[in-house]
Motif scaffolding. Structure first.
Motif, PDB file in Angstrom:
ATOM      1  N   ASN A 113     -36.121  10.268  27.687  1.00 26.19           N
ATOM      2  CA  ASN A 113     -35.400  10.919  28.782  1.00 26.19           C
ATOM      3  C   ASN A 113     -36.115  10.784  30.113  1.00 26.19           C
ATOM      4  OD1 ASN A 113     -33.305  11.884  27.148  1.00 26.19           O
ATOM      5  ND2 ASN A 113     -34.541  13.635  26.477  1.00 26.19           N
ATOM      6  N   LYS A 116     -34.425   9.395  33.504  1.00 29.97           N
ATOM      7  CA  LYS A 116     -32.991   9.232  33.330  1.00 29.97           C
ATOM      8  C   LYS A 116     -32.248  10.249  34.187  1.00 29.97           C
ATOM      9  CE  LYS A 116     -32.370   7.047  28.834  1.00 29.97           C
ATOM     10  NZ  LYS A 116     -31.743   7.176  27.501  1.00 29.97           N
ATOM     11  N   LYS A 119     -26.876  13.918  32.960  1.00 27.06           N
ATOM     12  CA  LYS A 119     -25.461  13.592  32.840  1.00 27.06           C
ATOM     13  C   LYS A 119     -24.607  14.384  33.820  1.00 27.06           C
ATOM     14  CE  LYS A 119     -25.632  12.096  27.996  1.00 27.06           C
ATOM     15  NZ  LYS A 119     -25.132  12.321  26.617  1.00 27.06           N
ATOM     16  N   TRP A 120     -24.965  15.650  34.020  1.00 27.61           N
ATOM     17  CA  TRP A 120     -24.163  16.463  34.939  1.00 27.61           C
ATOM     18  C   TRP A 120     -24.286  15.957  36.370  1.00 27.61           C
ATOM     19  CZ3 TRP A 120     -26.257  18.876  39.122  1.00 27.61           C
ATOM     20  CH2 TRP A 120     -27.652  19.076  39.135  1.00 27.61           C
ATOM     21  N   SER A 168     -27.837   1.025  32.447  1.00 29.09           N
ATOM     22  CA  SER A 168     -27.477   1.683  31.192  1.00 29.09           C
ATOM     23  C   SER A 168     -26.955   0.675  30.173  1.00 29.09           C
ATOM     24  CB  SER A 168     -26.418   2.760  31.450  1.00 29.09           C
ATOM     25  OG  SER A 168     -26.905   3.743  32.343  1.00 29.09           O
TER      26      SER A 168
END
Length: 346
Positions: A113, A116, A119-120, A168
């Motif tokens: 992680n 990265k 996601k939100w 990604s």
């Protein structure tokens, strides 16, 4: 749109064939001048390939990936340096690293992680970008200052989302960790922090070994360390300005006005001055609070961009063409993909 996509595919097939030559033939030549000589035809082809495209979006990303990042990576590769010199295990990895805005991490962290994008936050940026694209259709009714904010956000979010999508995909397919492309540039606390550690880090990683380090190394012997560092910074901004002028030519197909060059020269001079001032004031324990320095940096970037960075694009209607291309792309996907899916099902 269909004809442009066909030309786009042909351009990238040509680029892939060129990189096959680099992997199978040029890589076997002794590093140095001879390998550089063997790569000159490929560098020339990379420079002319984007001229086959007319779409500002497609030619913009193609020229950025191939003409800027690709050629600089190959220049480093000719001297067995850079990401291509790290012995990519196969031709697919070599082509991906050479032609895409990615640099594999040399020492990937054990925590997957790390670096990265949450996601939100990614979803929020996608929503903001889609909103900006829609609001931009009514820019003639909006205040000029608000339009400037839209342009800055559109440039940042559009570029970051494309690069995140590519990174990604590469990570999913090949499994290796990719160096981050952006680091929340709106949180910058200085020009040095913005250009060196937050904005378009792929370019930073490429310009450092190709421009900054050589200029600094050659200048140190007769200018001293401090002046050599300043010269290297100015040289890096100068090369960045030249490459942006070239990118603008691909997109607009009009002779350069050198406004973008002036933008980067201005920021180079201001960054050098900022570094010199910080060395003095930090010795006295003085430091601007990030709540003050952050907005000042963002405001300076926005004002100078409105003055020197955006005018050439706006004069040639690139904002309007970009909006039209997004609409055409959406219509094209809607008209083609469902039809193929239904035909395959039938």
């Amino acid at each position: 749109m269909g004809g442009e996509i066909e030309r786009f595919i042909r351009v990238w097939i040509s680029a892939i064939l060129c990189l096959c030559y680099c992997y199978y033939i040029a890589a076997r030549i002794t590093k140095g001048f001879l390998r550089l000589l063997s790569l000159l035809p490929i560098l020339y082809l990379f420079i002319i390939l984007p001229l086959n495209l007319s779409s500002p979006t497609l030619v913009g990303y193609t020229s950025f990936f191939l003409v800027w990042l690709g050629t600089f990576k190959l220049l480093l590769f000719s001297f067995n340096q850079g990401p291509l010199a790290l012995s990519p295990p196969n031709i697919v990895h070599f082509i991906s690293i050479a032609s895409l805005p990615i640099i594999p991490k040399q020492h990937p962290p054990t925590n997957n992680n790390t670096n990265k994008l949450p996601k939100w936050l990614l979803l929020l940026k996608v929503l903001i970008f889609a909103t900006i694209a829609r609001v931009s259709e009514y820019k003639e009714y909006l205040h000029p200052h608000f339009v400037l904010v839209l342009y800055c956000c559109h440039l940042y979010l559009g570029l970051e989302l494309v690069l995140v999508l590519i990174a990604s995909t590469v990570h999913t397919v090949f499994g290796f960790e990719i160096e981050p492309q952006f680091n929340e540039p709106y949180l910058s606390t200085s020009l040095q922090n913005f250009w060196g550690h937050r904005w378009n880090l792929m370019v930073t990683c490429i310009l450092r070994p190709t421009v900054y380090d050589p200029v600094r190394r050659m200048s140190t012997s007769f200018m001293g360390t401090s002046c050599a560092t300043s010269a290297a910074m100015l040289g890096t901004f100068l090369v960045s300005g030249l490459m942006h002028e070239l990118m603008y030519y691909y997109i607009t197909r009009v002779p350069p006005t050198w406004e973008v060059m002036c933008f980067f020269v201005l920021h180079g001079v201001c960054t050098v001055a900022e570094v010199a001032v910080k060395k003095v004031v930090l010795c006295h324990g003085w430091r601007l609070h990030p709540a003050v320095s952050g907005p000042l940096v963002v405001a300076f970037l926005a004002i100078t961009a409105r003055w020197l960075f955006f005018p050439q694009l706006l004069r040639n209607g690139m904002d309007r063409k970009g909006t039209e291309e997004y609409d055409i792309l959406v219509d094209f996907v809607k008209s083609k993909l469902p039809l193929r899916m239904f035909n395959s099902v039938g």
